[in-house]
Write a protein that holds these residues in place. Structure first.
Motif: not given
Length: 291
Positions: A23-25, A37, A42-45, A103, A105, A168, A170
């Protein structure tokens, strides 16, 4: 879960040895222009894949450093060139599947263009963002950092090349690697061989730096990147170059270009001009085994 499983099957069908999702966090502590990002807002993973550097490439590197210089082409071919092609192909199919499913990518390259690589090292600018596939492998739970600054897996140590797809979509993330560290510089089977064997003395024996990813803290050596670049480019006899090219105390991008201009023109053809002419820290690390 179904989409992630499909992507995993695509990866292994394309000869990948590793697959993970981050995950991007997990990039929250990274510089802004190193985060996923930065390239895809809007990247999620991030989907990460890896392929092992097999024992034949390792043998070729050792042959070269034991006197048969031309054997470095074996390492450069089967340790870099072929693997990069395979990684790029696998990432394309992952990227295509994600995009076809709606998505957006980005399939990042396995190897970054050298002009921008040099610009990053010397000028600290990023005309093209140098997204780190090694860091992505750690964020995806595939690997952890060793003192040599490389991403280590239990079965292959640092002898793995990685590639990333920012998306993008998830997807369910994989857990970070936990437990006893693979690299312990106090208990290393051959204490700090990565630093001692470096022909350029680019890996510090004592000075380290820390990196936090979620609740994990990784410590690895301070790396003199310009020295390493001179080494992997074959600009010194210590890394199989035909002569010691220009290398001033203060290493700048202009100094690197001057060193390249002194390199024997035919040497690029002899060594295929692709991949690292060093790799000693990768080859001699005692963590993991290769097939």
């Amino acid at each position: 879960m179904r989409l992630k499983q499909i992507l995993k099957e695509i990866a292994f069908h394309n000869s990948m040895d590793y697959f993970g999702v981050a995950p991007i966090h997990r990039w929250n502590n990274a510089p802004e222009d190193s985060q996923p990002q930065y390239l895809l807002p809007n990247a999620k993973t991030v989907v990460v894949m890896g392929i092992k550097i097999r024992s034949g490439a390792r043998y070729g590197n050792r042959l070269a450093y034991n006197g048969n210089k031309m054997a470095i082409s074996i390492y450069m071919n089967s340790g870099f060139r072929f693997l990069n092609n395979m990684l790029d192909q696998a990432s394309y199919f992952i990227h295509r599947n994600l995009n076809d499913n709606g998505f957006l990518s980005l399939a990042l390259p396995a190897a970054h263009p050298y002009p921008y690589f040099g610009e990053f090292i010397f000028e600290k600018t990023r005309s093209v963002n140098l997204f780190s596939n090694r860091h992505a492998a750690v964020c995806a739970g595939i690997a952890e950092f060793g003192w040599n600054t490389l991403a280590l897996t239990p079965d292959a140590g640092p002898r793995v090349r990685y590639i990333s797809v920012i998306t993008e979509a998830e997807l369910e993330p994989d857990e970070l690697r936990r437990g006893t560290p693979l690299c312990n510089k106090e208990k290393c089977q051959d204490p700090l061989i990565c630093a001692r064997i470096c022909p350029m003395n680019a890996i510090s024996l004592k000075e380290g730096q820390e990196l936090e990813i979620e609740d994990m803290t990784y410590t690895y050596a301070k790396l003199d990147r310009p020295k390493c670049l001179w080494g992997i480019s074959g600009l010194r006899k210590a890394t199989l170059g035909k002569k010691d090219c220009y290398m001033p105390e203060e290493k700048t991008l202009d100094a690197y270009y001057k060193a390249l201009s002194e390199k024997d023109f035919m040497e690029n053809f002899e060594r295929l001009g692709d991949g690292s002419m060093c790799g000693r820290c990768i080859i001699e690390c005692p963590v993991g085994e290769t097939n």
